[in-house]
Write an enzyme that holds these catalytic residues in place. Structure first.
Site, PDB file in Angstrom:
ATOM      1  N   CYS A 157     -11.374  -4.620 -15.238  1.00 45.62           N
ATOM      2  CA  CYS A 157     -11.726  -4.231 -16.603  1.00 45.62           C
ATOM      3  C   CYS A 157     -12.862  -3.212 -16.613  1.00 45.62           C
ATOM      4  CB  CYS A 157     -12.158  -5.457 -17.405  1.00 45.62           C
ATOM      5  SG  CYS A 157     -10.947  -6.779 -17.456  1.00 45.62           S
ATOM      6  N   ARG A 205      -8.962   1.776 -11.689  1.00 44.15           N
ATOM      7  CA  ARG A 205      -9.311   0.395 -11.335  1.00 44.15           C
ATOM      8  C   ARG A 205      -8.215  -0.593 -11.706  1.00 44.15           C
ATOM      9  NH1 ARG A 205     -15.516  -0.173 -12.073  1.00 44.15           N
ATOM     10  NH2 ARG A 205     -15.021  -2.190 -12.974  1.00 44.15           N
ATOM     11  N   TRP A 261      -7.797  -5.986 -17.842  1.00 37.54           N
ATOM     12  CA  TRP A 261      -6.870  -6.577 -16.884  1.00 37.54           C
ATOM     13  C   TRP A 261      -6.802  -8.055 -17.246  1.00 37.54           C
ATOM     14  CZ3 TRP A 261      -6.748 -10.169 -12.806  1.00 37.54           C
ATOM     15  CH2 TRP A 261      -5.675 -10.052 -11.915  1.00 37.54           C
ATOM     16  N   ASN A 302     -16.061  -7.945 -19.768  1.00 36.28           N
ATOM     17  CA  ASN A 302     -15.523  -8.090 -18.414  1.00 36.28           C
ATOM     18  C   ASN A 302     -15.971  -9.441 -17.885  1.00 36.28           C
ATOM     19  OD1 ASN A 302     -14.723  -5.461 -18.684  1.00 36.28           O
ATOM     20  ND2 ASN A 302     -16.110  -4.629 -17.142  1.00 36.28           N
ATOM     21  N   GLY A 303     -15.098 -10.134 -17.142  1.00 38.36           N
ATOM     22  CA  GLY A 303     -15.481 -11.406 -16.543  1.00 38.36           C
ATOM     23  C   GLY A 303     -14.714 -12.572 -17.133  1.00 38.36           C
ATOM     24  N   GLU A 356      -2.196  -5.886   7.474  1.00 39.66           N
ATOM     25  CA  GLU A 356      -2.467  -4.795   6.546  1.00 39.66           C
ATOM     26  C   GLU A 356      -1.179  -4.050   6.188  1.00 39.66           C
ATOM     27  OE1 GLU A 356      -4.544  -1.894   4.215  1.00 39.66           O
ATOM     28  OE2 GLU A 356      -4.800  -4.010   4.694  1.00 39.66           O
ATOM     29  N   LYS A 398       0.306  -3.716   2.389  1.00 39.58           N
ATOM     30  CA  LYS A 398       0.595  -2.448   1.731  1.00 39.58           C
ATOM     31  C   LYS A 398       2.019  -2.427   1.182  1.00 39.58           C
ATOM     32  CE  LYS A 398      -3.241  -0.640   1.860  1.00 39.58           C
ATOM     33  NZ  LYS A 398      -3.661  -1.995   1.548  1.00 39.58           N
ATOM     34  N   GLU A 442       2.311  -4.799  -1.859  1.00 41.83           N
ATOM     35  CA  GLU A 442       1.503  -4.366  -2.996  1.00 41.83           C
ATOM     36  C   GLU A 442       2.218  -3.332  -3.856  1.00 41.83           C
ATOM     37  OE1 GLU A 442      -3.236  -4.300  -2.305  1.00 41.83           O
ATOM     38  OE2 GLU A 442      -2.117  -3.063  -0.902  1.00 41.83           O
ATOM     39  N   HIS A 461       7.448 -20.261  16.741  1.00 42.79           N
ATOM     40  CA  HIS A 461       6.853 -21.379  16.013  1.00 42.79           C
ATOM     41  C   HIS A 461       7.221 -21.338  14.530  1.00 42.79           C
ATOM     42  CE1 HIS A 461       4.431 -22.791  19.433  1.00 42.79           C
ATOM     43  NE2 HIS A 461       4.374 -21.507  19.750  1.00 42.79           N
ATOM     44  N   LYS A 480      -7.866  -2.348  -9.018  1.00 36.67           N
ATOM     45  CA  LYS A 480      -8.557  -1.711  -7.892  1.00 36.67           C
ATOM     46  C   LYS A 480      -9.763  -2.527  -7.445  1.00 36.67           C
ATOM     47  CE  LYS A 480      -9.443   1.424  -4.870  1.00 36.67           C
ATOM     48  NZ  LYS A 480      -8.566   1.488  -3.682  1.00 36.67           N
TER      49      LYS A 480
END
Length: 612
Positions: A2, A27, A77, A102-103, A485, A489, A492, A508, A607
């Site tokens: 946010c 963001r 957000w 925000n929060g 990673e 990616k 995402e 396993h 972000k």
């Protein structure tokens, strides 16, 4: 996450409010809005919201020819309540108070019930609407019609994290802000003043900002500002100059910011290494030499991509330094019983320096008696940098794409420098080794350029991946975190379900997933584990799995039926993870493009994760 912008001026602040939140678009958000004090007599609140992009909000503003000298704007957000016009910020109360937030207010339900009993009607599913009504209640009650006092009384009742900006039609020309666990800055102008959750939002109107500290409340007026601490005492905070280029980002010839940032990695790594002539503790700040000589272990705290970079760094530290390095997911660390060690170096890693869980983990570590702290961060003015004793700033530049790329590779470089510095402080780095590793680091930009040349290969692979629903990534040793990673990616931005495992764990469990519809990506540099990895790959091929192998020129792996091999130009030794991650970024990017997703702003993601 946010974003907040507030402004009061003698000029029209509406373009400032729109431009500010536009600069925070990268963001991530799912709705946006603004509220201004307008009307001929400055006595009405006007609210406009959108669940599209900021551009849509700007079109609405232009259509209505909106003019105002005081206002607040927001990108949201969603946490409490679905993305919708009714849940979009700002929230109003009584037609007199407007709030952006925000929060998360953790005790909003009990506050809401009390306010309902006082006659307040709630129309949204958000915790933030509670703030508007609570400020309004105090403003009409003990606050005595003073907005600053009403906000002070309201925030004293909050539990959780917040940054807020509040305006009142009864007090035009005034914006009150408060923060706890979420960043907020005051921007200083000549005949106007501003509030924002990020200094980047204000670079078009001012380069002079004041960062609020935990519990601070800012009273912002056109001709000045005042800051009060949590106890209500007037305090002074340092004025900081922020470069005007802080948010200067242009797409240029690239299709998406993520693609641009992938190709900026060579320069970003070179910039991060700029002016480093040798390995010296001073790279990490004044007093670092004494601290690094004293520590006997490392505790790394991070989330997401930064966590994966820390996993690589943990192996570097244990290999080169010979001390224990524990790597923890920040959001888990503070909720379990741990054994503190006052001699440990606590390393927090974050692109933005505002990651809520990592900041909370840092605070928790300090509460346990950890005194040696180091931030590895890409933002010099971030909360994280201000809260640690030592700092290393990466030079990645502004990263707009939600899926981190150049921040990751520069974090790796920073943490390799930390490993070398710790080794040198213990007499474990000879002059010859120091020279060797410095040559390796300085060669990285060229090695990255070589890996970027594999883009045509990754486009070809992406055509096969784009029609799949699942993928498996394998790595061993230093390259297992790189497999993690790569899988992150892909999931995402393409929304393909992807998982990563150490290749030795295939038998396993993960091997049960392998069939002709499950592409398997393997990172296969010519290291000590290559032969064992080859055996793991044969297990995949024997079960009909299609292999996509990122090797190097010395790996002696050849393609064939069901085996696709691409090679980075060279094996970079311990630094190999920095190079081998590049093709995986390109694979994810081109797969997402082919699937038609919103590459730079993937669904449900932000972000900077500034709430828990």
């Amino acid at each position: 996450m946010c974003g907040i912008v507030g402004a009061t001026s003698s000029r029209n602040v509406v373009p400032i409010l729109i431009d500010g939140i536009r600069r925070l678009e990268y963001r991530g958000y799912d709705s946006t809005g603004l509220a201004v004090i307008g009307g001929a007599d400055n006595a009405t609140l006007e609210r406009i919201v959108s669940t599209a992009r900021v551009a849509d909000l700007a079109m609405q503003v232009e259509t209505r020819k909106l003019f105002a000298t005081t206002g607040i704007s927001h990108t949201r957000w969603a946490t409490h309540g679905a993305p919708s016009p009714v849940n979009a910020h700002p929230h109003l109360s009584g037609g007199e108070i407007a709030v952006v937030h925000n929060g998360i207010i953790e005790n909003f339900e009990s506050l809401r019930e009390r306010l309902r009993s006082q006659g307040y009607a709630f129309t949204t599913q958000t915790d933030s609407e509670t703030i508007a009504h609570l400020v309004h209640a105090h403003w009409h009650g003990a606050g005595g019609g003073d907005l600053l006092r009403a906000v002070q009384l309201a925030v004293a009742e909050f539990q959780g994290a917040y940054a807020i900006a509040v305006i009142s039609v009864r007090e035009p020309g005034r914006v009150v802000g408060a923060c706890q666990g979420s960043p907020l800055v005051v921007g200083l102008g000549a005949d106007d003043h501003f509030l924002a959750s990020d200094a980047a939002a204000l670079v078009a109107v001012t380069q002079r900002v004041v960062y609020l500290e935990e519990g601070d409340i800012a009273d912002v007026r056109r001709d000045g500002y005042a800051i009060h601490d949590a106890q209500g005492q007037r305090v002074e905070r340092t004025v900081i100059d922020v470069p005007a280029t802080a948010a200067a980002v242009e797409l240029g010839p690239y299709r998406h910011f993520m693609q641009k940032e992938i190709f900026e990695q060579s320069r970003a790594v070179a910039d991060t290494l700029d002016s480093i002539e040798g390995i010296d503790a001073s790279l990490f700040g004044a007093g670092a030499a004494a601290v690094l000589a004293e520590v006997d272990s490392v505790l790394s705290l991070a989330c997401g991509t930064s966590y994966y970079s820390s996993l690589v760094a943990g192996q570097w530290i244990e290999t080169l330094v010979g001390i224990r390095c524990a790597v923890e997911i920040a959001s888990e660390y503070r909720y379990r019983v741990s054994v503190p060690n006052a001699k440990a170096l606590v390393v927090v890693v974050s692109q933005s320096g505002e990651t809520a869980d990592t900041l909370a983990a840092l605070k928790h570590a300090k509460s346990l008696g950890h005194v040696h702290t180091l931030a590895i961060c890409n933002v010099a003015t971030s909360s994280m940098v201000r809260q640690t004793a030592l700092t290393f700033l990466t030079r990645a530049g502004t990263e707009v794409g939600v899926a981190s790329t150049k921040a990751f590779t520069t974090q790796l470089v920073a943490q390799f420098l930390l490993a070398l510095t710790l080794a040198k402080s213990r007499g474990r780095l000879t002059a010859a080794d120091e020279a060797k590793w410095l040559r390796g680091l300085r060669h990285l930009p060229a090695a990255i350029q070589g890996a970027l040349a594999l883009e045509p290969h990754m486009i070809a692979w992406a055509r096969a991946f784009a029609i799949k629903q699942h993928a498996l990534f394998l790595g061993r040793g230093l390259h297992y975190p790189i497999a993690l990673e790569g899988a992150l990616k892909l999931k995402e931005i393409s929304y393909i379900h992807a998982e990563a495992y150490p290749a030795g764990e295939l038998k396993h469990g993960p091997l049960a997933l392998v069939d002709a519809q499950m592409p398997v990506v393997a990172i296969a540099p010519n290291d000590a584990l290559l032969e064992k990895l080859k055996s793991n790959l044969q297990e995949v091929r024997a079960r009909g799995g299609e292999l996509y192998v990122v090797a190097d020129l010395d790996s002696h792996l050849t393609g064939g039926d069901g085996i696709h091999v691409t090679r980075v130009s060279e094996y970079a030794g311990l630094l190999s993870p920095v190079v081998h991650v590049i093709p995986l970024q390109l694979l994810a990017y081109h797969t997402a493009v082919l699937r038609g997703t919103d590459v730079d702003k993937p669904r449900n993601l932000a972000k900077s994760v500034t709430v828990e």
